[in-house]
Design a protein around this motif. Structure first.
Motif, PDB file in Angstrom:
ATOM      1  N   UNK A   1       0.808  -1.046  -0.110  1.00 24.50           N
ATOM      2  CA  UNK A   1       0.124  -0.010  -0.033  1.00 24.50           C
ATOM      3  C   UNK A   1       0.666   1.225   0.091  1.00 24.50           C
ATOM      4  N   UNK A   2       1.970   1.348   0.596  1.00 26.66           N
ATOM      5  CA  UNK A   2       2.887   2.420   0.689  1.00 26.66           C
ATOM      6  C   UNK A   2       3.673   2.501  -0.528  1.00 26.66           C
ATOM      7  N   UNK A   3       3.736   3.803  -1.129  1.00 25.09           N
ATOM      8  CA  UNK A   3       4.266   4.054  -2.274  1.00 25.09           C
ATOM      9  C   UNK A   3       5.247   5.423  -1.966  1.00 25.09           C
ATOM     10  N   UNK A   5       6.769   8.905  -2.500  1.00 20.58           N
ATOM     11  CA  UNK A   5       6.239  10.008  -3.188  1.00 20.58           C
ATOM     12  C   UNK A   5       6.835  11.164  -1.895  1.00 20.58           C
ATOM     13  N   UNK A   6       6.268  12.274  -2.052  1.00 16.31           N
ATOM     14  CA  UNK A   6       6.912  13.493  -1.110  1.00 16.31           C
ATOM     15  C   UNK A   6       6.101  13.230  -0.035  1.00 16.31           C
ATOM     16  N   UNK A   7       6.711  13.440   1.014  1.00 17.05           N
ATOM     17  CA  UNK A   7       6.068  13.235   2.465  1.00 17.05           C
ATOM     18  C   UNK A   7       4.969  14.128   2.476  1.00 17.05           C
ATOM     19  N   UNK A   8       3.793  13.558   3.210  1.00 23.00           N
ATOM     20  CA  UNK A   8       2.488  14.203   3.296  1.00 23.00           C
ATOM     21  C   UNK A   8       2.402  14.491   4.989  1.00 23.00           C
ATOM     22  N   UNK A   9       1.440  15.439   5.158  1.00 26.81           N
ATOM     23  CA  UNK A   9       1.178  15.877   6.688  1.00 26.81           C
ATOM     24  C   UNK A   9       1.016  14.335   7.578  1.00 26.81           C
ATOM     25  N   UNK A  10       1.624  14.173   8.633  1.00 22.89           N
ATOM     26  CA  UNK A  10       1.219  13.343   9.350  1.00 22.89           C
ATOM     27  C   UNK A  10       0.118  13.379  10.342  1.00 22.89           C
ATOM     28  N   UNK A  11      -0.405  12.323  10.979  1.00 22.55           N
ATOM     29  CA  UNK A  11      -1.492  12.680  11.771  1.00 22.55           C
ATOM     30  C   UNK A  11      -0.847  12.972  13.566  1.00 22.55           C
ATOM     31  N   UNK A  13      -0.760  12.281  16.899  1.00 21.19           N
ATOM     32  CA  UNK A  13      -1.125  10.953  17.833  1.00 21.19           C
ATOM     33  C   UNK A  13      -1.042  11.252  19.268  1.00 21.19           C
TER      34      UNK A  13
ATOM     35  N   UNK B  53     -11.004   1.320  -0.573  1.00 22.76           N
ATOM     36  CA  UNK B  53     -10.028   1.921  -1.255  1.00 22.76           C
ATOM     37  C   UNK B  53     -10.143   1.968  -2.526  1.00 22.76           C
ATOM     38  N   UNK B  63      -5.213  17.294   2.104  1.00 24.16           N
ATOM     39  CA  UNK B  63      -3.783  17.587   1.795  1.00 24.16           C
ATOM     40  C   UNK B  63      -3.183  16.045   1.921  1.00 24.16           C
ATOM     41  N   UNK B  64      -3.792  14.902   1.948  1.00 20.12           N
ATOM     42  CA  UNK B  64      -3.191  13.782   2.129  1.00 20.12           C
ATOM     43  C   UNK B  64      -3.691  12.826   1.001  1.00 20.12           C
ATOM     44  N   UNK B  67      -4.091   7.088  -1.025  1.00 19.68           N
ATOM     45  CA  UNK B  67      -3.680   5.771  -1.390  1.00 19.68           C
ATOM     46  C   UNK B  67      -2.586   5.554  -0.628  1.00 19.68           C
ATOM     47  N   UNK B  68      -1.749   6.356   0.007  1.00 14.38           N
ATOM     48  CA  UNK B  68      -0.484   6.242   0.795  1.00 14.38           C
ATOM     49  C   UNK B  68      -0.620   6.032   2.093  1.00 14.38           C
ATOM     50  N   UNK B  69      -2.097   6.024   2.634  1.00 12.73           N
ATOM     51  CA  UNK B  69      -2.099   5.867   4.037  1.00 12.73           C
ATOM     52  C   UNK B  69      -2.161   4.463   4.330  1.00 12.73           C
ATOM     53  N   UNK B  70      -1.319   4.038   5.397  1.00 13.24           N
ATOM     54  CA  UNK B  70      -1.272   2.609   5.826  1.00 13.24           C
ATOM     55  C   UNK B  70      -2.581   2.233   6.637  1.00 13.24           C
ATOM     56  N   UNK B  76      -6.933   7.354  12.176  1.00 11.13           N
ATOM     57  CA  UNK B  76      -6.536   8.825  12.537  1.00 11.13           C
ATOM     58  C   UNK B  76      -7.161   9.612  11.402  1.00 11.13           C
ATOM     59  N   UNK B  79     -10.981  10.169  11.950  1.00  7.25           N
ATOM     60  CA  UNK B  79     -11.157  11.242  12.951  1.00  7.25           C
ATOM     61  C   UNK B  79     -11.623  12.468  12.422  1.00  7.25           C
ATOM     62  N   UNK B  80     -10.732  12.742  11.211  1.00  8.15           N
ATOM     63  CA  UNK B  80     -11.105  13.929  10.627  1.00  8.15           C
ATOM     64  C   UNK B  80     -12.230  13.995   9.441  1.00  8.15           C
TER      65      UNK B  80
END
Lengths: 320, 223
Positions: A1-3, A5-11, A13, B53, B63-64, B67-70, B76, B79-80
């Motif tokens: 699933x992980x590809x 690419x540029x880093x995107x904003x994290x959540x 926690x 998916x 902004x995310x 497809x790239x979220x695990x 998380x 929650x948005x």
């Protein structure tokens, strides 16, 4: 699933350790509360677990006690050397010295003919019969205690065979056949108990696993909704794990009650039996680490069983 | 806020949910998604909430790139995104208060903050005084309000509603829609799937019409 690419904003926690601890405490209490709401069902499940744990641990305690008993007989693995009848006390003492000088002998003690006769007279109750004999029929005896390096049953036996070659020695007697048999029996039983413990441990896993699986099914809708509003797997897993933990702990406590009660019931007969062997042996419940093992092992098994169920079934529940 | 880049969704059964949709929703926009049942409305919302998916294309939310979220990130993300369903999806053995508090509890919020926020949410949907009731004792419209309060109690930037008025009479439906309009006024981005054309056409908001997994008509922002 992980590809890539540029880093995107994290959540963001929540990693506040105090909050985390508090939540665990809440979960633990809540899980206990859920179990308390169905006391009969909980007690039944915990009892099954308790019996499954009590059986091997009780047997293990028994064996442990028996082993402690045979351990006490280690010093008793002595060898009696009956010297030839025509050996007088002076020659017997010489034999004793020779044997005592051996490196595999810790101690050699001479019982002269007179001492042997006196002891026999005192112990056997045949004193008067002895008076009828015109001479002392008893040979001198050398009692040999093997050195600690040669104290095992095998080494003692080898030593005995070696001593057999002395001309002055008529008869060598090693009385450890029964010690060896007892040893072999306890070892066999011990192995059997391990097998039993393994099987019953697996049974506990399955019991807890199945109970938790049913609970997961009952709360299927709730799990779906919690996933919908952003509950993590850890959040969903936690109450079930605590339930497994409590089942295991309750089971362990019941097992301890059963074991202590069972051994207490056996205490009287065992003491009477020991009394017949001039021994003050009594069952000791608290010396070995068995009880501690039960107290730790029960909850651990419960936790593991719950984990099995949860990891198998939670992933399958997805909101639609 | 939300962007679809040529997104397709084919279900394991072979049914095609979406067949190539490109769509952009600006922050603070309110969009109605319409179309016959099976046109792809629900699929569109599910892709945003990561209930499904995409099999092709990319979905962006807040902004995310989804497809790239695990799998670990999914809770998380949810929650948005507040979600509202036709069948409410309430927990019937919990009180109204506990139902609404659930997203906050899940997020690990403190007790007092939860009290405060749940009260505020109840106030917004007009259910103050009902927090001790069980959902089953409420009317359909009230239950839907509980569902709405639960979706917005954690103040998510995105709100999704799948046929929120599906089971309600016109009067109640209008009230529910008014609620959504109010939330939209404070800046929440809202997507509402509905087939109640009559109700929404009078509101003069953007309407995206789907047909067989594609966008048939999009009134755009100007509408």
């Amino acid at each position: 699933m992980k590809r890539r690419g540029p880093k995107q904003p994290g959540f963001r926690r929540n990693r506040n350790p105090l909050r985390w601890l508090l939540r665990h405490a809440q979960n633990a209490v809540a899980a206990l509360g859920r179990l308390a709401r169905h006391p009969l069902a909980t007690l039944m499940t915990a009892s099954v677990i308790g019996i499954a744990i009590a059986l091997p641990s009780g047997l293990y305690l028994l064996i442990d006690n028996v082993r402690a008993l045979t351990g006490n007989w280690d010093g008793a693995s002595s060898i009696s050397l009956f010297l030839a009848e025509d050996i007088d006390d002076r020659e017997a003492e010489k034999v004793r010295q020779t044997i005592a000088a051996r490196p595999d002998v810790a101690e050699a003690r001479l019982i002269t003919r007179e001492q042997a006769l006196a002891e026999f007279r005192q112990r056997s109750g045949f004193g008067e019969a002895l008076d009828l004999l015109d001479r002392n029929p008893l040979p001198p005896v050398v009692l040999v205690r093997p050195a600690s390096g040669a104290a095992s049953a095998d080494a003692t036996e080898r030593l005995a065979q070696d001593l057999q070659r002395y001309r002055e020695i008529d008869l060598v007697r090693v009385d450890l056949q029964w010690v060896r048999r007892l040893e072999a029996i306890t070892r066999t039983l011990e192995r059997g108990i391990y097998v039993l413990a393994g099987l019953l441990g697996a049974a506990v896993l399955l019991i807890v696993g199945n109970t938790v699986r049913l609970e997961i099914q009952n709360r299927h809708g709730e799990i779906e909704v919690v996933k919908l509003v952003g509950g993590t797997n850890a959040f969903i897993r936690r109450p079930f794990l605590y339930e497994g933990f409590w089942y295991g702990l309750l089971g362990a406590l019941i097992a301890i009650v059963l074991v202590v009660g069972g051994l207490w019931l056996m205490q009287g007969p065992v003491q009477r039996l020991a009394g017949l062997y001039q021994s003050s042996f009594s069952l000791d419940i608290f010396t070995s680490g068995t009880l501690l093992g039960v107290l730790l092992g029960g909850p651990l098994l419960g936790l593991a069983g719950a984990w099995l169920a949860v990891s198998r079934h939670l992933a399958r529940i997805q909101p639609e | 806020m939300i962007r679809f880049d040529n997104v397709a969704k084919r279900y394991p059964t072979g049914r095609e949910g979406l067949a190539g949709v490109s769509l952009e929703v600006a922050p603070g926009e309110l969009v109605f998604v319409t179309g016959h049942s099976g046109a792809g409305k629900s699929t569109l919302l599910k892709l945003i909430g990561l209930l499904e998916r995409a099999t092709r294309g990319q979905v962006w939310v807040n902004g995310r790139n989804l497809n790239r979220l695990s799998e670990r990130d999914v809770p998380y993300h949810r929650r948005e995104v507040g979600m509202i369903f036709q069948d409410h999806r309430l927990l019937h053995d919990r009180t109204v208060f506990d139902n609404i508090a659930l997203p906050l509890v899940v997020a690990g919020m403190g007790h007092q903050e939860i009290q405060r926020r749940v009260r505020a949410a109840l106030d917004k949907v007009g259910l103050l005084g009902k927090e001790r009731s069980l959902p089953i004792t409420l009317s359909g419209g009230e239950q839907q309000r509980v569902g709405i309060a639960r979706a917005l109690v954690s103040k998510p930037p995105v709100l999704l509603a799948d046929e929120p008025t599906g089971n309600l009479d016109p009067e109640l439906s209008r009230e529910i829609m008014d609620l959504f309009l109010q939330f939209n006024q404070v800046g929440v981005t809202i997507l509402i799937a509905t087939h109640d054309i009559e109700l929404i056409s009078r509101l003069g908001r953007r309407i995206v019409q789907l047909r067989e997994g594609r966008i048939q008509h999009d009134t755009g922002l100007a509408a």
